[in-house]
Design a protein around this motif. Structure first.
Motif, short mmCIF file in Angstrom:
data_model
loop_
_atom_site.label_atom_id
_atom_site.label_comp_id
_atom_site.label_asym_id
_atom_site.label_seq_id
_atom_site.Cartn_x
_atom_site.Cartn_y
_atom_site.Cartn_z
N PRO A 43 -35.96 6.72 48.39
CA PRO A 43 -36.29 7.01 46.99
C PRO A 43 -35.51 8.20 46.48
O PRO A 43 -35.18 9.11 47.22
N ALA A 44 -35.22 8.20 45.18
CA ALA A 44 -34.46 9.29 44.58
C ALA A 44 -35.33 10.51 44.36
O ALA A 44 -34.83 11.59 44.12
N GLU A 45 -36.63 10.38 44.39
CA GLU A 45 -37.54 11.50 44.19
C GLU A 45 -38.78 11.29 45.07
O GLU A 45 -39.19 10.17 45.31
N ALA A 46 -39.34 12.39 45.52
CA ALA A 46 -40.65 12.30 46.15
C ALA A 46 -41.67 11.94 45.08
O ALA A 46 -41.64 12.49 44.00
N GLY A 51 -46.96 8.38 37.47
CA GLY A 51 -46.16 8.86 36.35
C GLY A 51 -45.04 9.78 36.75
O GLY A 51 -44.31 10.26 35.89
N HIS A 52 -44.89 10.06 38.03
CA HIS A 52 -43.86 10.95 38.52
C HIS A 52 -42.48 10.33 38.31
O HIS A 52 -42.33 9.12 38.39
N PRO A 53 -41.42 11.14 38.03
CA PRO A 53 -40.10 10.57 37.77
C PRO A 53 -39.58 9.67 38.86
O PRO A 53 -38.76 8.80 38.62
N TRP A 223 -28.38 12.56 41.26
CA TRP A 223 -29.19 11.33 41.24
C TRP A 223 -30.36 11.40 42.20
O TRP A 223 -31.37 10.74 41.99
N ASN A 224 -30.23 12.19 43.27
CA ASN A 224 -31.36 12.38 44.17
C ASN A 224 -31.44 13.86 44.54
O ASN A 224 -30.49 14.62 44.33
N TRP A 231 -41.31 20.87 44.11
CA TRP A 231 -40.67 21.89 43.27
C TRP A 231 -39.23 21.55 42.92
O TRP A 231 -38.59 22.24 42.13
N ASN A 232 -38.71 20.45 43.48
CA ASN A 232 -37.30 20.12 43.31
C ASN A 232 -37.09 18.76 42.65
O ASN A 232 -36.02 18.16 42.78
N THR A 233 -38.08 18.26 41.94
CA THR A 233 -37.98 16.97 41.28
C THR A 233 -37.36 17.13 39.89
O THR A 233 -37.25 18.23 39.35
#
Length: 349
Positions: A43-46, A51-53, A223-224, A231-233
């Protein structure tokens, strides 16, 4: 992309940004491998909530997309400006632009240049076509240098110089702030996304005070994220709709990533609120039609995503120490695919 890519330099072109890793005191050089942060399947984000990106899209109807915006560099719904960071060995900026004009039958609409934190930002851009927009990528610094007020004069000087261009300018400050390879990333500033946001807002306030209203602000994460942490999203580092004109994103096909892998998460997160700018993109040539096919796939992805209002290719053969020649004409097939994209009405913004 590489240690050279991520090492700060004192020169003004991407060639020098990509060059030998000379350190700047405020922004220590990073030493990271030539690789994307994770595999294409990760995944590109945790994700912490639906609703999280980084959350996976539901099977609901396609999301609404923005139809206006962009600040002084206006977004045209369903149209994408096509431009590049263009640095070709043995050619001046004007000569490189002339070659691409001959090949594609059109001018670049965005001309991308890079500057270090302490550099004089440009009053003019060499080789800029008459109807093109400059995009200035301006390196950041440690957040405390800005939030303390000690850099106010430097920021005001930068604002005055961009104002002197007398034309709309895209400004991409402190890009890829969600990576750990730059000194201005949250990972190297106490894991403090609030410091990035406070810095961003202070820059905007000083630019406004200096009357640099011709500047259109591009917020441009990778992109990721590295590391993957709350804290890094994207969401944690986003300054807010009031302070962003374009949402940019950097993504390269280094390890067989699809365009959807690279750009889908940022699109789903922000396309209903802001125009999207693919601010850095390129593809590895693995022989045959591999690069051409990826360019075609990318063009199809942009066609299916109307909130994308700009694409800025990484078009160069001056990346020291990297065997891949990123320029668009590494093969006749890749050039033909790029030219087909350039002549598609979708890219006539």
């Amino acid at each position: 992309m590489s240690p050279a890519h991520r090492a700060p330099r004192r020169k003004i072109t991407r060639r020098h940004v990509l060059g030998l890793a000379a350190a700047v005191a405020a922004v220590p050089a990073a030493t990271v491998a030539v690789q994307q942060v994770r595999t294409p399947d990760s995944p590109a984000e945790a994700t912490t909530s639906p609703g999280h990106p980084g959350a996976k899209p539901s099977a609901a109807a396609p999301p609404a997309v923005v139809t206006r915006g962009g600040g002084t560099v206006p977004f045209r719904s369903g149209k994408a400006m096509l431009g590049a960071y263009l640095d070709l060995s043995g050619r001046t900026a004007a000569q490189a632009q002339a070659l691409r004009r001959q090949q594609a039958g059109r001018d670049e609409r965005i001309v991308h240049v890079f500057y270090d934190w302490g550099d004089l930002l440009p009053r003019t851009i060499d080789g800029l076509p008459a109807h093109a927009f400059p995009m200035v990528s301006w390196r950041g610094t440690r957040y405390t240098d800005i939030t303390s007020g000690s850099a106010d004069d430097l920021i005001a000087r930068a604002a005055r110089r961009l104002k002197a261009q007398g034309r709309p300018v895209l400004l991409r400050w402190a890009w890829e702030m969600n990576g750990d390879w730059y000194g201005w990333g949250a990972a190297r500033n106490g894991k403090n996304p609030a410091g990035f946001i406070e810095s961003w807002k202070r820059l905007r306030r000083i630019f406004a005070d200096e009357g640099a209203t011709n500047v259109s602000w591009v917020w441009g994460p990778n992109w990721n994220s590295s590391p993957v942490a709350d804290w890094n999203t994207f969401a944690a580092l986003y300054p807010g709709d009031k302070y962003v004109d374009w949402v940019g994103v950097s993504g390269y096909n280094l390890h067989h990533e699809t365009p959807e892998t690279l750009f889908g998460p940022i699109y789903r997160s922000y396309a209903a609120r802001k125009p999207i700018l693919i601010s850095e993109v390129g593809a590895v040539d693995r022989g045959g039609r591999t690069k051409a096919d990826w360019i075609t796939l990318f063009a199809q992805w942009v066609q299916a995503h109307p909130a994308v209002g700009g694409v800025v290719w990484f078009d160069t053969d001056t990346h020291p120490g990297f065997t891949e020649k990123w320029r668009i004409d590494t093969s006749p097939e890749s050039l033909a695919a790029y030219v087909a994209m350039a002549r598609n009405p979708r890219f006539s913004g």
